[in-house]
Design a protein around this motif. Sequence first.
Motif, PDB file in Angstrom:
ATOM      1  N   ILE A  53     -38.987  18.820  32.513  1.00  0.00           N
ATOM      2  CA  ILE A  53     -40.006  19.089  32.743  1.00  0.00           C
ATOM      3  C   ILE A  53     -40.181  20.266  32.676  1.00  0.00           C
ATOM      4  N   GLY A  84     -44.891  20.096  23.760  1.00  0.00           N
ATOM      5  CA  GLY A  84     -44.690  19.665  24.810  1.00  0.00           C
ATOM      6  C   GLY A  84     -43.088  19.077  25.379  1.00  0.00           C
ATOM      7  N   SER A 137     -41.359  21.466  29.277  1.00  0.00           N
ATOM      8  CA  SER A 137     -42.183  20.265  28.819  1.00  0.00           C
ATOM      9  C   SER A 137     -43.537  21.285  29.044  1.00  0.00           C
ATOM     10  N   ILE A 138     -43.567  21.515  30.560  1.00  0.00           N
ATOM     11  CA  ILE A 138     -45.243  21.971  31.176  1.00  0.00           C
ATOM     12  C   ILE A 138     -45.337  23.101  30.180  1.00  0.00           C
ATOM     13  N   THR A 177     -47.134  22.647  26.435  1.00  0.00           N
ATOM     14  CA  THR A 177     -48.376  21.820  26.665  1.00  0.00           C
ATOM     15  C   THR A 177     -49.060  23.137  27.686  1.00  0.00           C
ATOM     16  N   VAL A 182     -42.984  26.596  37.142  1.00  0.00           N
ATOM     17  CA  VAL A 182     -42.278  24.970  37.530  1.00  0.00           C
ATOM     18  C   VAL A 182     -41.082  25.605  38.312  1.00  0.00           C
TER      19      VAL A 182
END
Length: 304
Positions: free
Chosen positions: A218, A282, A221-222, A225, A199
Amino acid sequence: MATIPPKAKPAAPPPLPFKWQFAAGGIAGVAEILVMYPLDVVKTRFQLQVGKSAADGGYTSISDCVKKIVAQEGVGRLYRGILPPILVEAPKRAIKFAANEQYSALYKKLFNVEQMTQPLSILTGMSAGASEAFVVVSFDLVKIRLQDKASAGKYKGTLDAIIKIAREEGPMAFFNGLEATIWRHAMWSAGYFGVIHGVRKSLPEAETHSGQLLRNFIAGSIGGTVGTMMNTPFDVVKTRIQNQPPGGTKYNWALPSVATVAREEGIRALYKGFAPKVLRLGPGGGILLVMFDQVSSFVRKNIL
């Protein structure tokens, strides 16, 4: 007309000394758990719930679970068992990040590469997660026993639980579920660090401090998850293994236990508690990465 050369990417900062990696990971972990812990209680309740419907008093959703816990047991129950993870969270997250940094340096040297790649990020994550599991397993067992509604009257608190488990089941009981814990942490960290690497490479470089924070949140969190999607079946069976009564043999090793749950309760049962878990891990993964990078930046700027 002269062309303007593209702006060079800033060089990655050098790794912190191990003691500061450890401190940054510990601070990040405690910050995350203080914010997200009630979701961990909800997750455990769902994972231990077998064959109960709403009519039997079972939990049907996150909000239903929270409402029933608060109404029947009090608000404080949402934080029952928080002391063991607080005590272990600093070394646990510190080991996760510090070991990941150390394994990154080791594997780059071993494979003779200068930059991290996606496969190396996955490998370092798995290695860091497996290392972390040895520290976590005993604290997790005590936490799960305290979170279980059925044990509400058995243990008065953390110390009482430790004494009774040691007396009734023996000191080796604190290592029940170690193999499943290794699977759980290796899978989560492989997904987390592997996805963060991908990412970050996909997102544009941030030009401001707030932009960098958002970029890290971001990515984290990705990563959190995806890690949760990969490790939840092992988390379910780990919870069952660590909470079964002394002498219980239904749940033993991780992979046979996964097969047992799937056969008796269906594949979906392997993702019991997934919603509260992913809601915690997440955003929690984003909080971890942001806090780790913030503390690391502070140390580089003000201490080293």
